[in-house]
Design an enzyme around this catalytic site. Structure first.
Site, PDB file in Angstrom:
ATOM      1  N   THR A 191       0.818  -1.223   0.000  1.00 41.46           N
ATOM      2  CA  THR A 191       0.000   0.000   0.000  1.00 41.46           C
ATOM      3  C   THR A 191       0.844   1.262   0.000  1.00 41.46           C
ATOM      4  O   THR A 191       1.967   1.268   0.496  1.00 41.46           O
ATOM      5  CB  THR A 191      -0.986   0.015   1.191  1.00 41.46           C
ATOM      6  OG1 THR A 191      -1.775   1.194   1.111  1.00 41.46           O
ATOM      7  CG2 THR A 191      -0.274  -0.016   2.524  1.00 41.46           C
ATOM      8  N   ARG A 192       0.284   2.317  -0.590  1.00 43.73           N
ATOM      9  CA  ARG A 192       0.919   3.642  -0.555  1.00 43.73           C
ATOM     10  C   ARG A 192      -0.056   4.670   0.024  1.00 43.73           C
ATOM     11  O   ARG A 192       0.158   5.855  -0.062  1.00 43.73           O
ATOM     12  CB  ARG A 192       1.369   4.074  -1.960  1.00 43.73           C
ATOM     13  CG  ARG A 192       0.345   3.902  -3.055  1.00 43.73           C
ATOM     14  CD  ARG A 192       0.778   4.558  -4.337  1.00 43.73           C
ATOM     15  NE  ARG A 192       0.151   5.833  -4.491  1.00 43.73           N
ATOM     16  CZ  ARG A 192      -1.002   6.051  -5.119  1.00 43.73           C
ATOM     17  NH1 ARG A 192      -1.659   5.053  -5.692  1.00 43.73           N
ATOM     18  NH2 ARG A 192      -1.497   7.264  -5.209  1.00 43.73           N
ATOM     19  N   HIS A 196      -7.820   2.425   5.465  1.00 46.08           N
ATOM     20  CA  HIS A 196      -9.167   2.722   5.939  1.00 46.08           C
ATOM     21  C   HIS A 196      -9.889   1.390   6.146  1.00 46.08           C
ATOM     22  O   HIS A 196      -9.308   0.334   5.972  1.00 46.08           O
ATOM     23  CB  HIS A 196      -9.891   3.620   4.936  1.00 46.08           C
ATOM     24  CG  HIS A 196      -9.153   4.908   4.679  1.00 46.08           C
ATOM     25  ND1 HIS A 196      -8.894   5.814   5.677  1.00 46.08           N
ATOM     26  CD2 HIS A 196      -8.587   5.420   3.553  1.00 46.08           C
ATOM     27  CE1 HIS A 196      -8.216   6.841   5.189  1.00 46.08           C
ATOM     28  NE2 HIS A 196      -8.010   6.623   3.895  1.00 46.08           N
ATOM     29  N   HIS A 199      -9.755  -1.292   3.444  1.00 43.93           N
ATOM     30  CA  HIS A 199      -8.489  -2.020   3.359  1.00 43.93           C
ATOM     31  C   HIS A 199      -8.407  -3.084   4.445  1.00 43.93           C
ATOM     32  O   HIS A 199      -7.910  -4.180   4.233  1.00 43.93           O
ATOM     33  CB  HIS A 199      -7.300  -1.069   3.526  1.00 43.93           C
ATOM     34  CG  HIS A 199      -7.280   0.033   2.522  1.00 43.93           C
ATOM     35  ND1 HIS A 199      -7.556   1.338   2.858  1.00 43.93           N
ATOM     36  CD2 HIS A 199      -7.044   0.017   1.196  1.00 43.93           C
ATOM     37  CE1 HIS A 199      -7.485   2.090   1.778  1.00 43.93           C
ATOM     38  NE2 HIS A 199      -7.181   1.316   0.751  1.00 43.93           N
ATOM     39  N   ARG A 285      -8.048  -3.614  -7.080  1.00 49.74           N
ATOM     40  CA  ARG A 285      -8.462  -2.887  -8.277  1.00 49.74           C
ATOM     41  C   ARG A 285      -7.418  -1.814  -8.580  1.00 49.74           C
ATOM     42  O   ARG A 285      -6.937  -1.155  -7.673  1.00 49.74           O
ATOM     43  CB  ARG A 285      -9.821  -2.249  -7.969  1.00 49.74           C
ATOM     44  CG  ARG A 285     -10.379  -1.429  -9.074  1.00 49.74           C
ATOM     45  CD  ARG A 285     -11.705  -0.831  -8.626  1.00 49.74           C
ATOM     46  NE  ARG A 285     -12.113   0.185  -9.570  1.00 49.74           N
ATOM     47  CZ  ARG A 285     -11.714   1.447  -9.517  1.00 49.74           C
ATOM     48  NH1 ARG A 285     -10.892   1.846  -8.573  1.00 49.74           N
ATOM     49  NH2 ARG A 285     -12.143   2.310 -10.416  1.00 49.74           N
TER      50      ARG A 285
END
Ligand code: PPS
Length: 564
Positions: A191-192, A196, A199, A285
């Site tokens: 992740t970058r 939330h 996730h 996605r």
């Protein structure tokens, strides 16, 4: 999973001490921030099987077929780009020292290859389009040096990090941890962004589906320009971590420089996670998506990354856990993949853009979307726009009226009060900051980047910077925009006075001198001016007075929520 150590490129501690002294005599290259990230992962095995920066044959194979010269799958060119003047000094076979930005020697490299790449071809093949709207294509053309050097690396020491030391692990440190914990199956989440609720749900589901432990593996090297900075993100991750079962979840920070290459990037991320001892990898996605292209369309399809990963999964050696976009179903008070939403239910979703807007305007962010701890952290870093610093950047021909309007704007903003205002006028900057510079492209770029740097510091500290240089080049203005948008708004104002009108006014008598050939490289006469295509505001000065032009800027600032 074989959790035996992975080969690293470091020499032993004793050899490193000796080599460091010998290397001090070598020609040395000062690594860019991106190259430091790449070097760290080369040296610690994160980029295994690479043994150094790519040779020309490996580069061609990677660009054209995603394969190294020996046939191994590798989707991303890891290249050492340098300036022409530096490359000219280097002979094939020569050893060079690679230094970090403070001059510490991190490694040496034996240069086996030196070539001038076809960057447009690289952009087409690797990123899918030679379009400067793609951050990595922009980097390739406007930041990376002209020449590539390739060759094996001898690692001396890791790049130094002063932040979050305990949260950073090399591939071998993670492998050792998994071994110790008996974690045979580990699913990695790349992740970058701050985490939330969507996730969290996605990672829970992935771990359940794969019956695996979970590694939250955020990128803290370089991400997409404009992203939330990694300090804030790590504080956000730490706030969320105790919502995960400690016995089966861990977090580690990855000093990767992302390229936002979508499908190719997903394959690359998979290989990197395999090197870190993981067995599964989550691809959601629009994985590592760069946003919209210059036509306003997405560079890649939302599930292209999953398709390419699937094609190569066996060779990557890590299993993909794919996910559709997660959305919140109100009636169920739960997140679902968009493909599994029960019929007739109310779906709620907040996009990244909408989240940024709400933060900027100080609006509510609902609990179904994120955790209060995360929202607080984000609000601390990004106060509402009316409390942030910003930069107004005027650009236009000499004599177009930039300075006059900028001065009027400064006075109006000082009348409003609340934030310190600094004017970085073209002429004034040339006197105080850039007195040694002329008007070649190179010197103009240095001048504008200096202005950008000062403006970004002002913006970061909550002030208002007003800049008024000619700034004739689009790419340089974009670089300045990126520097500033990391901290606050950038408002580009094109003072669109025509060349004829500027020449007619000729307030400083410079156009006359330029026509007579007494001033060389004069913008609009014997030097280019690339007009901005999509500035935040364009002001026409012909037939409008200065007060009115400055007022148009004030209205724009109000509309953007920057002044109240
Ligand atoms: S740049 O291109 O953005 O770095 O130029 P800038 O720093 O704004 O400097 C512009 C002022 O320098 C004077 N001047 C020239 N301008 C353009 N081309 C040439 N060759 C040149 N030589 C001197 C000119 O007065 C500019 O001031 P402004 O305020 O724009 O009229």
């Amino acid at each position: 999973m074989n959790l035996a150590p992975i080969p690293e490129l470091y020499v032993s501690y004793d050899s490193a001490q000796k080599l460091k002294i010998e290397a001090a005599a070598l020609v040395s290259h000062d690594l860019t921030p991106r190259q430091i990230c790449d070097l760290e992962l080369l040296m610690n095995g994160g980029f295994f099987p690479l043994k150094g920066f790519l040779s020309e044959a490996d580069y061609n194979g990677v660009v054209n077929d995603m394969r190294l010269a020996d046939g191994a799958l590798w989707p991303m060119p890891i290249t050492l780009d340098v300036k022409e003047e530096f490359a000219d000094k280097i002979e094939i076979g020569q050893d060079i020292a690679l230094r970090d930005q403070e001059g510490v020697i991190l490694a040496t490299m034996t240069v086996t290859d030196k070539w001038v790449p076809n960057k447009s071809h690289e952009a087409e093949k690797v990123f899918g389009a030679d379009d400067l709207a793609h951050p990595a294509v922009n980097y390739l053309h406007n930041t990376a040096g002209k020449v590539y050097l390739g060759g094996p690396i001898t690692g001396i020491q890791q790049p130094v990090h002063y932040d979050f030391k305990a949260r950073r692990d090399t591939p071998n440190e993670l492998r050792a941890f998994f071994r110790k914990m008996g974690w045979n199956k580990v699913v990695a989440f790349q992740t970058r962004n701050p985490l939330h609720r969507a996730h969290q749900e996605l990672t829970f589901r992935a771990a359940r589906e794969a019956q695996a432990n979970l590694l939250i593996h955020p990128v803290v090297g370089m991400t997409k320009p404009g992203d939330v900075d990694h300090f804030t993100r790590v504080r956000c991750y730490e706030a969320v971590l105790d919502k995960y079962p400690a016995a089966t979840t861990t977090m580690s920070l990855l000093n990767l420089a992302m390229r936002m290459a979508g499908p190719r990037e997903a394959v690359w991320h998979g290989l990197i996670r395999k090197n870190h001892g993981c067995t599964h990898f989550i691809v959601g996605r629009d994985h590592a998506g760069p946003g919209k292209n210059s036509q306003g369309k997405d560079f890649y399809g939302p599930y292209d990354a999953q398709d390419l990963f699937k094609e190569h999964a066996a060779e990557i050696g890590i299993e993909m856990v794919d996910f559709k976009h997660m959305v919140y179903v109100q009636e169920k008070a739960q997140y679902y993949p968009v493909s599994e939403v029960p019929e007739g239910s109310t779906v709620l979703d907040i996009s990244g853009t909408e989240l940024r807007r709400r933060l900027a305007e100080g609006l509510e962010i609902p609990e179904w979307f994120s955790f209060p701890e995360v929202v607080n952290e984000l609000r601390r870093t990004r106060p509402p726009r009316a409390k942030q610093g910003f930069t107004v950047f005027f650009t236009g021909l000499s004599g177009s009226g930039k300075s006059t309007i900028a001065n009027a704007l400064m006075v109006k903003l000082m009348e409003l009060g609340g934030r310190p205002v600094t004017l970085l006028d073209g002429d004034v900057v040339r006197k105080h900051l850039s007195s040694e510079l002329g008007f070649s492209k190179e010197h103009r770029d240095i001048n504008i980047k200096r202005i950008g740097y000062v403006a970004s510091e002002i913006t970061k500290n909550g002030g208002i910077a007003i800049c008024a240089p000619i700034a004739p080049y689009t790419a340089t203005r974009r670089a300045v925009r990126e520097m500033i948008e990391a901290y606050g708004a950038f408002i580009e104002v094109h003072v669109a006075t025509s060349i004829d009108e500027c020449e007619r006014r000729d307030r400083k008598g410079l156009y006359k001198l330029a026509r007579e050939g007494k001033i060389k490289e004069f913008t609009g006469i014997s030097d280019p001016y690339e007009a901005p295509e999509a500035p935040e505001l364009r002001v026409e000065t012909e037939g409008a007075d200065v007060d009115n032009c400055a007022h148009q800027v004030i209205l724009k600032l109000e509309q953007m929520g920057l002044i109240g």
